[in-house]
Design a protein around this motif. Sequence first.
Motif, mmCIF file in Angstrom:
data_model
loop_
_atom_site.group_PDB
_atom_site.id
_atom_site.type_symbol
_atom_site.label_atom_id
_atom_site.label_comp_id
_atom_site.label_asym_id
_atom_site.label_seq_id
_atom_site.Cartn_x
_atom_site.Cartn_y
_atom_site.Cartn_z
ATOM 1 N N SER A 30 5.685 -7.485 0.438
ATOM 2 C CA SER A 30 6.573 -7.901 -0.296
ATOM 3 C C SER A 30 5.916 -8.481 -1.697
ATOM 4 N N THR A 31 4.667 -8.902 -1.509
ATOM 5 C CA THR A 31 3.987 -9.419 -2.898
ATOM 6 C C THR A 31 3.093 -8.532 -3.477
ATOM 7 N N GLU A 32 2.766 -7.304 -2.877
ATOM 8 C CA GLU A 32 1.869 -6.529 -3.323
ATOM 9 C C GLU A 32 2.310 -5.590 -4.558
ATOM 10 N N SER A 33 1.629 -5.071 -5.374
ATOM 11 C CA SER A 33 1.898 -4.342 -6.597
ATOM 12 C C SER A 33 0.687 -3.344 -6.742
ATOM 13 N N VAL A 34 0.903 -2.376 -7.594
ATOM 14 C CA VAL A 34 0.109 -1.496 -8.117
ATOM 15 C C VAL A 34 0.098 -1.238 -9.620
ATOM 16 N N THR A 35 -1.006 -1.035 -10.293
ATOM 17 C CA THR A 35 -0.826 -1.240 -11.728
ATOM 18 C C THR A 35 -1.833 0.112 -11.765
ATOM 19 N N GLU A 36 -1.036 0.887 -12.991
ATOM 20 C CA GLU A 36 -1.696 2.098 -13.292
ATOM 21 C C GLU A 36 -1.683 2.373 -14.983
ATOM 22 N N THR A 37 -2.519 3.066 -15.469
ATOM 23 C CA THR A 37 -2.567 3.181 -16.966
ATOM 24 C C THR A 37 -2.485 4.644 -17.357
ATOM 25 N N ALA A 38 -2.227 4.920 -18.517
ATOM 26 C CA ALA A 38 -2.072 6.151 -19.128
ATOM 27 C C ALA A 38 -2.323 6.091 -20.555
ATOM 28 N N GLY A 39 -2.658 7.300 -21.289
ATOM 29 C CA GLY A 39 -2.948 7.442 -22.479
ATOM 30 C C GLY A 39 -4.133 6.375 -22.854
ATOM 31 N N GLY A 40 -5.288 6.627 -22.035
ATOM 32 C CA GLY A 40 -6.565 6.142 -22.262
ATOM 33 C C GLY A 40 -6.520 4.643 -22.047
ATOM 34 N N VAL A 43 -1.199 2.596 -22.146
ATOM 35 C CA VAL A 43 -0.010 1.943 -21.522
ATOM 36 C C VAL A 43 -0.237 1.610 -20.272
ATOM 37 N N ARG A 44 0.271 0.415 -19.802
ATOM 38 C CA ARG A 44 -0.128 0.100 -18.141
ATOM 39 C C ARG A 44 1.319 -0.391 -17.446
ATOM 40 N N ALA A 45 1.439 0.083 -16.441
ATOM 41 C CA ALA A 45 2.578 0.140 -15.834
ATOM 42 C C ALA A 45 2.377 -0.758 -14.321
ATOM 43 N N THR A 46 3.101 -1.774 -14.071
ATOM 44 C CA THR A 46 2.925 -2.252 -12.503
ATOM 45 C C THR A 46 4.151 -2.074 -11.839
ATOM 46 N N VAL A 47 4.140 -1.584 -10.783
ATOM 47 C CA VAL A 47 5.301 -1.252 -9.821
ATOM 48 C C VAL A 47 5.224 -2.250 -8.553
ATOM 49 N N SER A 48 6.088 -2.414 -7.893
ATOM 50 C CA SER A 48 6.017 -3.097 -6.795
ATOM 51 C C SER A 48 5.942 -2.179 -5.486
ATOM 52 N N ALA A 49 5.681 -2.822 -4.256
ATOM 53 C CA ALA A 49 5.341 -1.952 -3.100
ATOM 54 C C ALA A 49 6.626 -1.220 -2.901
ATOM 55 N N THR A 50 7.735 -1.278 -3.450
ATOM 56 C CA THR A 50 9.029 -0.488 -3.358
ATOM 57 C C THR A 50 9.073 0.562 -4.471
ATOM 58 N N GLY A 51 8.012 0.380 -5.246
ATOM 59 C CA GLY A 51 8.106 1.373 -6.522
ATOM 60 C C GLY A 51 8.732 0.924 -7.676
ATOM 61 N N ASP A 55 6.340 -4.452 -14.526
ATOM 62 C CA ASP A 55 5.679 -4.752 -15.800
ATOM 63 C C ASP A 55 5.608 -3.740 -16.626
ATOM 64 N N LEU A 56 5.560 -3.831 -17.859
ATOM 65 C CA LEU A 56 5.049 -2.603 -18.550
ATOM 66 C C LEU A 56 4.287 -3.336 -19.781
ATOM 67 N N GLY A 81 2.374 7.336 -12.415
ATOM 68 C CA GLY A 81 1.093 7.130 -11.435
ATOM 69 C C GLY A 81 1.321 5.927 -10.678
ATOM 70 N N ALA A 82 1.866 4.893 -11.015
ATOM 71 C CA ALA A 82 1.839 3.715 -10.352
ATOM 72 C C ALA A 82 2.615 3.798 -8.910
ATOM 73 N N GLN A 83 3.625 4.686 -8.985
ATOM 74 C CA GLN A 83 4.603 4.743 -7.937
ATOM 75 C C GLN A 83 3.757 5.905 -6.990
ATOM 76 N N LYS A 84 3.004 6.688 -7.653
ATOM 77 C CA LYS A 84 2.496 7.740 -6.566
ATOM 78 C C LYS A 84 1.435 6.718 -5.943
ATOM 79 N N ALA A 85 0.902 6.166 -6.451
ATOM 80 C CA ALA A 85 -0.258 5.105 -5.947
ATOM 81 C C ALA A 85 0.302 4.259 -4.902
ATOM 82 N N VAL A 86 1.478 3.685 -5.007
ATOM 83 C CA VAL A 86 2.122 2.986 -4.017
ATOM 84 C C VAL A 86 2.200 3.807 -2.808
ATOM 85 N N VAL A 87 2.727 5.056 -3.044
ATOM 86 C CA VAL A 87 3.284 5.870 -1.873
ATOM 87 C C VAL A 87 1.744 6.027 -0.969
ATOM 88 N N ALA A 88 0.868 6.678 -1.859
ATOM 89 C CA ALA A 88 -0.512 6.902 -1.079
ATOM 90 C C ALA A 88 -1.111 5.850 -0.519
#
Length: 101
Positions: A30-40, A43-51, A55-56, A81-88
């Motif tokens: 419930s407290t985990e999150s994943v951050t991924e970037t794009a466009g070099g 852009v940085r997106a953070t998603v929760s464990a549920t996707g 934060d953007l 990218g962040a959502q896929k990382a959570v699933v993985a």
Amino acid sequence: MTQNDDGVNRLIGRINELQRGLAAAHAGRSTESVTETAGGGLVRATVSATGALQDLRISPLLADPSDPETLADTVVAAVQGAQKAVVARYRKRFEGLVDIP
């Protein structure tokens, strides 16, 4: 003790192991999150464990009013990218506990 009792006891033991493994895999989720970037990294997106998007961050360097499509595509890429990382992450965590397609 009969052979049947021994089989039942092994099954109960396996169920208990599975319950402990699932509890450990869920711990802290419930407290985990994943951050991924794009466009070099612009852009940085953070998603929760549920996707869910939490934060953007968008660099002003990417905010070109004459090219909103690039901005939109880059935001979508970072979020996906962040959502896929959570699933993985959770596929790996649950690996061996249950069969996940």
